[in-house]
Design a protein around this motif. Sequence first.
Motif, PDB file in Angstrom:
ATOM      1  N   GLU A  20       0.840  -1.204   0.000  1.00 25.80           N
ATOM      2  CA  GLU A  20       0.000   0.000   0.000  1.00 25.80           C
ATOM      3  C   GLU A  20       0.876   1.256   0.000  1.00 25.80           C
ATOM      4  OE1 GLU A  20      -2.443  -0.775   3.427  1.00 25.80           O
ATOM      5  OE2 GLU A  20      -3.843  -2.008   2.271  1.00 25.80           O
ATOM      6  N   LYS A  24       1.253   4.317  -2.847  1.00 24.22           N
ATOM      7  CA  LYS A  24       1.244   5.752  -2.494  1.00 24.22           C
ATOM      8  C   LYS A  24       2.501   6.439  -3.021  1.00 24.22           C
ATOM      9  CE  LYS A  24       0.674   8.898   1.433  1.00 24.22           C
ATOM     10  NZ  LYS A  24       1.313   9.963   0.742  1.00 24.22           N
ATOM     11  N   ASN A  27       2.026   7.023  -6.651  1.00 23.04           N
ATOM     12  CA  ASN A  27       1.080   8.133  -6.857  1.00 23.04           C
ATOM     13  C   ASN A  27       1.690   9.480  -6.513  1.00 23.04           C
ATOM     14  OD1 ASN A  27      -1.118   6.649  -7.858  1.00 23.04           O
ATOM     15  ND2 ASN A  27      -1.799   6.127  -5.796  1.00 23.04           N
ATOM     16  N   ASP A  28       2.613   9.495  -5.548  1.00 25.54           N
ATOM     17  CA  ASP A  28       3.272  10.731  -5.128  1.00 25.54           C
ATOM     18  C   ASP A  28       4.530  11.023  -5.940  1.00 25.54           C
ATOM     19  OD1 ASP A  28       1.307  10.974  -3.205  1.00 25.54           O
ATOM     20  OD2 ASP A  28       2.575  10.290  -1.543  1.00 25.54           O
TER      21      ASP A  28
END
Length: 87
Positions: A20, A24, A27-28
Amino acid sequence: MHAEKKHIIRLLNTAKGQIEGIVKMINDDKYCIEISNQILASIAILKKANIEILEAHLNHCVVNAETFEERKEKMEEVSDILKKVAK
């Protein structure tokens, strides 16, 4: 297998959290090498969980097999998994 089960679940939950976190990071737009290092850490935890599953299989399923044929079948299953791991 109760104690082993709790430990294996803890390992898998750790890997889940790492994955997870990797999503992230992607995505960042985090640095690719950092992402790769986290993927490798997740793989290491999954490998450890797999080894513990196989040990539990040997210590319980194989040891407690009622017949020679059943024991042989369960050992062949372990052998098949080890062949996949070695690829």
